[in-house]
Write a protein that holds these residues in place. Sequence first.
Motif, PDB file in Angstrom:
ATOM      1  N   MET A   1       0.847  -1.171   0.000  1.00  0.00           N
ATOM      2  CA  MET A   1       0.000   0.000   0.000  1.00  0.00           C
ATOM      3  C   MET A   1       0.896   1.239   0.000  1.00  0.00           C
ATOM      4  O   MET A   1       1.844   1.341   0.768  1.00  0.00           O
ATOM      5  CB  MET A   1      -0.903  -0.030   1.230  1.00  0.00           C
ATOM      6  N   ASN A   2       0.577   2.152  -0.855  1.00  0.00           N
ATOM      7  CA  ASN A   2       1.315   3.402  -0.963  1.00  0.00           C
ATOM      8  C   ASN A   2       1.074   4.257   0.285  1.00  0.00           C
ATOM      9  O   ASN A   2      -0.047   4.371   0.775  1.00  0.00           O
ATOM     10  CB  ASN A   2       0.847   4.131  -2.218  1.00  0.00           C
ATOM     11  N   TYR A   3       2.125   4.878   0.799  1.00  0.00           N
ATOM     12  CA  TYR A   3       2.019   5.682   2.026  1.00  0.00           C
ATOM     13  C   TYR A   3       1.107   6.886   1.823  1.00  0.00           C
ATOM     14  O   TYR A   3       0.314   7.229   2.701  1.00  0.00           O
ATOM     15  CB  TYR A   3       3.416   6.134   2.455  1.00  0.00           C
ATOM     16  N   VAL A   4       1.182   7.526   0.658  1.00  0.00           N
ATOM     17  CA  VAL A   4       0.349   8.707   0.388  1.00  0.00           C
ATOM     18  C   VAL A   4      -1.119   8.321   0.351  1.00  0.00           C
ATOM     19  O   VAL A   4      -1.978   9.040   0.889  1.00  0.00           O
ATOM     20  CB  VAL A   4       0.788   9.370  -0.932  1.00  0.00           C
ATOM     21  N   VAL A   5      -1.439   7.194  -0.245  1.00  0.00           N
ATOM     22  CA  VAL A   5      -2.819   6.727  -0.289  1.00  0.00           C
ATOM     23  C   VAL A   5      -3.318   6.418   1.119  1.00  0.00           C
ATOM     24  O   VAL A   5      -4.449   6.763   1.482  1.00  0.00           O
ATOM     25  CB  VAL A   5      -2.942   5.484  -1.204  1.00  0.00           C
ATOM     26  N   SER A   6      -2.489   5.806   1.910  1.00  0.00           N
ATOM     27  CA  SER A   6      -2.855   5.479   3.281  1.00  0.00           C
ATOM     28  C   SER A   6      -3.157   6.736   4.086  1.00  0.00           C
ATOM     29  O   SER A   6      -4.168   6.810   4.791  1.00  0.00           O
ATOM     30  CB  SER A   6      -1.724   4.691   3.936  1.00  0.00           C
ATOM     31  N   THR A   8      -3.968   9.676   2.881  1.00  0.00           N
ATOM     32  CA  THR A   8      -5.136  10.336   2.289  1.00  0.00           C
ATOM     33  C   THR A   8      -6.430   9.715   2.797  1.00  0.00           C
ATOM     34  O   THR A   8      -7.354  10.443   3.192  1.00  0.00           O
ATOM     35  CB  THR A   8      -5.075  10.250   0.755  1.00  0.00           C
ATOM     36  N   TYR A  61      -5.509  -0.142   7.449  1.00  0.00           N
ATOM     37  CA  TYR A  61      -4.278   0.150   6.718  1.00  0.00           C
ATOM     38  C   TYR A  61      -3.041  -0.268   7.485  1.00  0.00           C
ATOM     39  O   TYR A  61      -2.049  -0.665   6.887  1.00  0.00           O
ATOM     40  CB  TYR A  61      -4.219   1.623   6.321  1.00  0.00           C
ATOM     41  N   ASP A  65      -0.321  -3.001   6.091  1.00  0.00           N
ATOM     42  CA  ASP A  65       1.109  -2.747   6.053  1.00  0.00           C
ATOM     43  C   ASP A  65       1.883  -3.781   6.858  1.00  0.00           C
ATOM     44  O   ASP A  65       2.981  -4.184   6.462  1.00  0.00           O
ATOM     45  CB  ASP A  65       1.421  -1.345   6.588  1.00  0.00           C
TER      46      ASP A  65
END
Length: 71
Positions: A1-6, A8, A61, A65
């Motif tokens: 999972m992308n950190y920015v998406v998480s 957001t 999330y 992760d």
Amino acid sequence: MNYVVSVTFRAIPLAMMAVYVGFGLYVWTAEEAPGDFVAGRVVTFLGVICLCLFCTAADLYSSIDRPLHRS
């Protein structure tokens, strides 16, 4: 999972909570009409539901992760 998406998806319920609680408290304290008292409480507690959504999203999330069971 992308950190920015998480981040957001965690920030969206917090932003919604701020709007709902702010507007709900504004309507709740106005008390110009009998319906404002009830509507203020309803909108304020929608903010509490958004807080629950934030907690759920944060838990999901973090578990994505870091898996709970490692082999």
